[in-house]
Design an enzyme around this catalytic site. Sequence first.
Site, PDB file in Angstrom:
ATOM      1  CE1 TYR A  52      -3.426  -2.694   0.006  1.00 50.80           C
ATOM      2  CE2 TYR A  52      -3.154  -2.779   2.368  1.00 50.80           C
ATOM      3  CZ  TYR A  52      -3.584  -3.430   1.197  1.00 50.80           C
ATOM      4  OH  TYR A  52      -4.565  -4.535   0.951  1.00 50.80           O
ATOM      5  CG  ASP A 111      17.091   0.167  21.320  1.00 54.40           C
ATOM      6  OD1 ASP A 111      17.193   0.804  22.542  1.00 54.40           O
ATOM      7  OD2 ASP A 111      16.047   0.618  20.680  1.00 54.40           O
ATOM      8  CB  THR A 118      18.790  10.171  28.878  1.00 53.80           C
ATOM      9  OG1 THR A 118      18.028   9.140  29.275  1.00 53.80           O
ATOM     10  CG2 THR A 118      17.634  11.138  28.115  1.00 53.80           C
ATOM     11  CB  SER A 119      17.924   6.028  25.828  1.00 53.27           C
ATOM     12  OG  SER A 119      18.924   5.240  26.443  1.00 53.27           O
ATOM     13  CG  HIS A 157     -33.128  10.925   7.368  1.00 54.00           C
ATOM     14  ND1 HIS A 157     -32.850  10.771   8.627  1.00 54.00           N
ATOM     15  CD2 HIS A 157     -33.585  12.268   7.097  1.00 54.00           C
ATOM     16  CE1 HIS A 157     -33.125  12.096   9.177  1.00 54.00           C
ATOM     17  NE2 HIS A 157     -33.722  12.997   8.146  1.00 54.00           N
ATOM     18  CB  SER A 186     -16.626 -10.444  -9.478  1.00 53.49           C
ATOM     19  OG  SER A 186     -16.968 -11.512  -9.026  1.00 53.49           O
ATOM     20  NE  ARG A 233      -5.829  -1.382  -2.173  1.00 51.16           N
ATOM     21  CZ  ARG A 233      -5.049  -1.720  -2.980  1.00 51.16           C
ATOM     22  NH1 ARG A 233      -3.949  -0.917  -3.346  1.00 51.16           N
ATOM     23  NH2 ARG A 233      -4.890  -3.111  -3.466  1.00 51.16           N
ATOM     24  NE  ARG A 283       9.716   6.144  28.495  1.00 49.53           N
ATOM     25  CZ  ARG A 283      10.720   5.846  27.452  1.00 49.53           C
ATOM     26  NH1 ARG A 283      11.762   6.166  27.742  1.00 49.53           N
ATOM     27  NH2 ARG A 283      10.474   5.275  26.460  1.00 49.53           N
ATOM     28  NE  ARG A 334      11.151   0.232  20.300  1.00 51.47           N
ATOM     29  CZ  ARG A 334      12.429  -0.121  20.290  1.00 51.47           C
ATOM     30  NH1 ARG A 334      12.753  -0.351  19.178  1.00 51.47           N
ATOM     31  NH2 ARG A 334      13.070   0.175  21.262  1.00 51.47           N
TER      32      ARG A 334
END
Length: 485
Positions: free
Chosen positions: A15, A84, A108-109, A156, A286, A300, A326, A335
Amino acid sequence: MSGFDTYKTPLDSRYSSPEMKALFGARSRHSVWRKLWYWLAQSEKEVGLEGISDEALAQMAEHLTVTDEDFAVAAIEEKRRRHDVMAHVHAFGEVAPAAAPIIHLGATSCFVTDNAELILMRDAMDLLLPKLAKVIRNFSQFALHTKDIPTLGWTHYQPAQIITTGRRAAQWVQDLMMDLKNIEIQRQGLLFRGAMGTTGTQASFLEIFQGDGAKIDKLNELLCQKAGFPKTYDISVQTYSRKVDLDIANAICGLGTTAMHITSDIRHLANMKELEEPFEKDQIGSSAMAYKRNPMRSERICSLGRKLRSLPVNFADTYADQWFERSLDDSAIRRIDIPEMMLLADAILIGLDNVSSGLVTYPKRIHAHVMEELPFMATENIIMKMVAKGGSRQEAHEQIRVLSHQASDVVKNQGGKNDLIERIKATEYFKPVWDEIDGLLDPKLFVGRSVEMVERYCGAGGPVEEKLKPYAEYITKAGTAQLNV
């Protein structure tokens, strides 16, 4: 294992665009980490921190793009350390040994993970906004092209007062314009986390710069310049506030609801054979019914839109569930959700661009449907004509009511056509206006200001044209988006 042996998200395989997929790929993300470490070391040196050599900066600059070998080193290290960020610090230090002692100094990370996320979301919005502008342009042109085709309005899901095909499309345009505005607001207001330390107090940097807060301010000013942000958030904790993610999600995911609304309308109109999305020469509608022309593009888009519109609750929960300065329960879901949100929006815009570039209308079919219902809609004007000839409104109304029910019975119970006008012409009471009735059956008499509204909104000098001016070059150069599969 081959690429067919393990799961691959359809957003990648079917996609989304190559540029969006590349942006959120591992090489892009971890190369941004390296840029952040490089900018941090550069900026620390520029504000007077000793111990950062030109050789260290040069080695870092030479290895800002993460290689396959770097990923292999980081994978081994992450398995050992279960961290990581530190794994990639180690991998960067191996190719830039002169910088190894100062990579990540004071940080810090979240210095790399959060700042990188802000960069990626910013760049993703920069990819989405021009694509959205082009979709708006496509639908706007369609609205202008069909502005004077009378069509049944529906309330409606029952036939209501006549509008025009273009007037309906102008509503789609206005809704997309709201999405454009909302995403622009988030893009323009996005700030940087910067160098804030482990709980947002900048204590580690205060230690590095020996209590000189002005140097920390200068450090963040330099980091913002290098990363392309106007400033940092005034207050951050270990992370930037996850409220930022929620605000962005509300804007981006709103596009999913708009896309569903528009393509649901198109699907209904396709059922009535009034409007069709593009259908390729060799396309199969189809597997069993060869005659079918299913609106698969719009279906879609509805499917992707349903997924996109569901995501804000995840971002709301992630923000609400953060503890104090945190907690790490935000990590895994972000992620998944942040890239997925942008890839979904990207895929939806590809679909909308494709559909809106080739919509086909069938004016005779539209007219036939209008004329099936117009006799009922014309009755008010007939009543007014009778009153003008001296008749009683109440009596005219009663006569119309009886005849309308008879005509409805023919349509509903006998399967015939609406013969209300013929009945009125055969009823002596209405003889004073018989000669005028045919003149009251022009559908264009019933569209109100539809044409004018489309011209004012979508035409030259209107709000759409003005709003799209910043995207004019992209719109001019971009071709029609093609569906991957």
